[in-house]
Enzyme design. Sequence first.
Site, mmCIF file in Angstrom:
data_model
loop_
_atom_site.group_PDB
_atom_site.id
_atom_site.type_symbol
_atom_site.label_atom_id
_atom_site.label_comp_id
_atom_site.label_asym_id
_atom_site.label_seq_id
_atom_site.Cartn_x
_atom_site.Cartn_y
_atom_site.Cartn_z
ATOM 1 N N GLY A 13 5.913 47.081 -36.529
ATOM 2 C CA GLY A 13 6.065 48.374 -37.223
ATOM 3 C C GLY A 13 7.004 48.223 -38.398
ATOM 4 N N ARG A 16 7.511 50.517 -42.642
ATOM 5 C CA ARG A 16 8.243 51.707 -43.126
ATOM 6 C C ARG A 16 9.443 51.995 -42.216
ATOM 7 N NH1 ARG A 16 3.845 56.016 -40.842
ATOM 8 N NH2 ARG A 16 5.114 56.660 -39.060
ATOM 9 N N GLY A 55 13.466 37.378 -54.272
ATOM 10 C CA GLY A 55 13.611 35.943 -53.994
ATOM 11 C C GLY A 55 13.495 35.591 -52.524
ATOM 12 N N VAL A 65 0.327 46.887 -31.380
ATOM 13 C CA VAL A 65 1.071 46.365 -30.228
ATOM 14 C C VAL A 65 0.541 46.902 -28.899
ATOM 15 C CG1 VAL A 65 3.201 45.966 -31.549
ATOM 16 C CG2 VAL A 65 2.928 48.105 -30.269
ATOM 17 N N SER A 143 16.374 54.308 -28.131
ATOM 18 C CA SER A 143 16.770 55.558 -28.793
ATOM 19 C C SER A 143 17.926 56.177 -28.027
ATOM 20 C CB SER A 143 15.608 56.547 -28.784
ATOM 21 O OG SER A 143 16.075 57.835 -29.146
ATOM 22 N N TYR A 156 8.829 60.661 -24.175
ATOM 23 C CA TYR A 156 9.374 59.707 -25.153
ATOM 24 C C TYR A 156 10.675 59.093 -24.632
ATOM 25 C CZ TYR A 156 11.569 58.089 -29.536
ATOM 26 O OH TYR A 156 12.193 57.346 -30.510
ATOM 27 N N ALA A 158 11.652 58.791 -21.616
ATOM 28 C CA ALA A 158 11.375 57.901 -20.472
ATOM 29 C C ALA A 158 10.974 56.507 -20.968
ATOM 30 C CB ALA A 158 10.273 58.499 -19.602
ATOM 31 N N LYS A 160 11.862 55.161 -23.768
ATOM 32 C CA LYS A 160 13.002 54.505 -24.414
ATOM 33 C C LYS A 160 14.037 54.038 -23.374
ATOM 34 C CE LYS A 160 11.506 54.472 -28.564
ATOM 35 N NZ LYS A 160 11.266 53.173 -29.237
ATOM 36 N N ILE A 189 18.051 59.239 -37.210
ATOM 37 C CA ILE A 189 17.920 58.433 -38.429
ATOM 38 C C ILE A 189 16.871 59.058 -39.344
ATOM 39 C CG2 ILE A 189 17.518 56.107 -39.336
ATOM 40 C CD1 ILE A 189 19.888 56.317 -37.303
HETATM 41 P P1 NAD Z 1 8.349 55.510 -38.177
HETATM 42 O O1 NAD Z 1 7.323 56.390 -37.558
HETATM 43 O O2 NAD Z 1 8.696 55.681 -39.613
HETATM 44 O O3 NAD Z 1 7.948 53.965 -37.968
HETATM 45 C C1 NAD Z 1 7.351 53.484 -36.817
HETATM 46 C C2 NAD Z 1 6.538 52.271 -37.195
HETATM 47 O O4 NAD Z 1 5.886 51.774 -36.009
HETATM 48 C C3 NAD Z 1 5.437 52.623 -38.206
HETATM 49 O O5 NAD Z 1 5.380 51.621 -39.186
HETATM 50 C C4 NAD Z 1 4.179 52.616 -37.355
HETATM 51 O O6 NAD Z 1 3.006 52.279 -38.080
HETATM 52 C C5 NAD Z 1 4.534 51.534 -36.344
HETATM 53 N N1 NAD Z 1 3.705 51.610 -35.161
HETATM 54 C C6 NAD Z 1 3.473 52.698 -34.378
HETATM 55 N N2 NAD Z 1 2.624 52.385 -33.405
HETATM 56 C C7 NAD Z 1 2.311 51.059 -33.558
HETATM 57 C C8 NAD Z 1 1.483 50.158 -32.863
HETATM 58 N N3 NAD Z 1 0.778 50.554 -31.789
HETATM 59 N N4 NAD Z 1 1.413 48.872 -33.301
HETATM 60 C C9 NAD Z 1 2.123 48.469 -34.379
HETATM 61 N N5 NAD Z 1 2.911 49.289 -35.084
HETATM 62 C C10 NAD Z 1 3.000 50.577 -34.682
HETATM 63 O O7 NAD Z 1 9.617 55.670 -37.268
HETATM 64 P P2 NAD Z 1 11.090 55.044 -37.330
HETATM 65 O O8 NAD Z 1 12.008 56.186 -37.307
HETATM 66 O O9 NAD Z 1 11.217 54.008 -38.383
HETATM 67 O O10 NAD Z 1 11.141 54.378 -35.865
HETATM 68 C C11 NAD Z 1 11.255 52.992 -35.617
HETATM 69 C C12 NAD Z 1 11.692 52.798 -34.181
HETATM 70 O O11 NAD Z 1 12.981 53.392 -33.993
HETATM 71 C C13 NAD Z 1 10.764 53.466 -33.162
HETATM 72 O O12 NAD Z 1 10.657 52.638 -32.018
HETATM 73 C C14 NAD Z 1 11.503 54.748 -32.824
HETATM 74 O O13 NAD Z 1 11.158 55.220 -31.546
HETATM 75 C C15 NAD Z 1 12.940 54.299 -32.917
HETATM 76 N N6 NAD Z 1 13.893 55.371 -33.147
HETATM 77 C C16 NAD Z 1 13.883 56.132 -34.272
HETATM 78 C C17 NAD Z 1 14.838 57.139 -34.425
HETATM 79 C C18 NAD Z 1 14.921 58.009 -35.646
HETATM 80 O O14 NAD Z 1 15.754 58.923 -35.664
HETATM 81 N N7 NAD Z 1 14.126 57.795 -36.684
HETATM 82 C C19 NAD Z 1 15.780 57.360 -33.442
HETATM 83 C C20 NAD Z 1 15.765 56.573 -32.302
HETATM 84 C C21 NAD Z 1 14.817 55.576 -32.165
#
Ligand code: NAD
Length: 248
Positions: A13, A16, A55, A65, A143, A156, A158, A160, A189
């Site tokens: 992932g 982004r 670079g 996944v 998380s 969700y 659960a 994490k 975030i």
């Molecule tokens: P996001 O939605 O911007 O990015 C998630 C990425 O995972 C995306 O690029 C998406 O395409 C990819 N993805 C989703 N399902 C997939 C799959 N089956 N196979 C491959 N790629 C897949 O979210 P984010 O905020 O950047 O989150 C990244 C991680 O951090 C996640 O695991 C999320 O649960 C965790 N997280 C985020 C926050 C927050 O506040 N943003 C807080 C706690 C945890």
Amino acid sequence: MFRLDGKVAVVTGGSRGIGRACCEALAAQGATVVVNYVKGEQAARECADAITQKGGHAEIVAFDVADTSATETALEGVIKKHGKLDILVANAGIAIDGLLLRLKDEDMDKLWATNVRGAVQCARIASKPMMRAKTGRIVFMSSVVGEMGNAGQTAYAATKAAVIGAAKSIAREYASRNITVNVIAPGFIDTDMTHAMNDAQKEAVLKAVPLGRTGAARDIATACVYLASDEAAYVTGQVLRVNGGMYV
Ligand code: NAD
């Protein structure tokens, strides 16, 4: 400190949000980064291009996944091409929120398939070359809600929490092979995932953050670089909370 020259890293992932920030930060420290994406090839290319323009070294690889066989084929291709894999950042995740009374089996299954089964299967496949090399770094993305819970996020949260249990078990299993396994538990975030929240929800969350602001993806990426580095060699089975004090 924290240089990663010569290391090969896969970030699931990675196109982004937090994943992209991890890709860029790992590459800035010298790692060759494999940016995984499932949809959005364009975003993955932009991430890789941003790295190469500075670079660094990056490539993109598509796999879902939640599809173990596709993940295995793709990751084994990466391992064959580079002859090794030093760092896995199991970051890919989805959020499906809703109150318990409305919870659907299909949503729980989707969450489990990506957030838990997907992350653990990536670790299983990535660990093979790490075991041969007797060194490696695995970083899982959990998380804050996996530890503290959150109304409306039962399923969700659960998944994490499950990631933490899995990571601690793998850490114990692989310690003798010099492979460290740790977890980052981000707080609130600023990414596409949190953009889905309405203003009232965001305001409520921010009130619970002692540092008084949302985190940036870069805040998580910095922690990721540390855990991936040689300097973190004595850190395993830990949950690194990067949450502005939201859960202490
Ligand atoms: P996001 O939605 O911007 O990015 C998630 C990425 O995972 C995306 O690029 C998406 O395409 C990819 N993805 C989703 N399902 C997939 C799959 N089956 N196979 C491959 N790629 C897949 O979210 P984010 O905020 O950047 O989150 C990244 C991680 O951090 C996640 O695991 C999320 O649960 C965790 N997280 C985020 C926050 C927050 O506040 N943003 C807080 C706690 C945890």
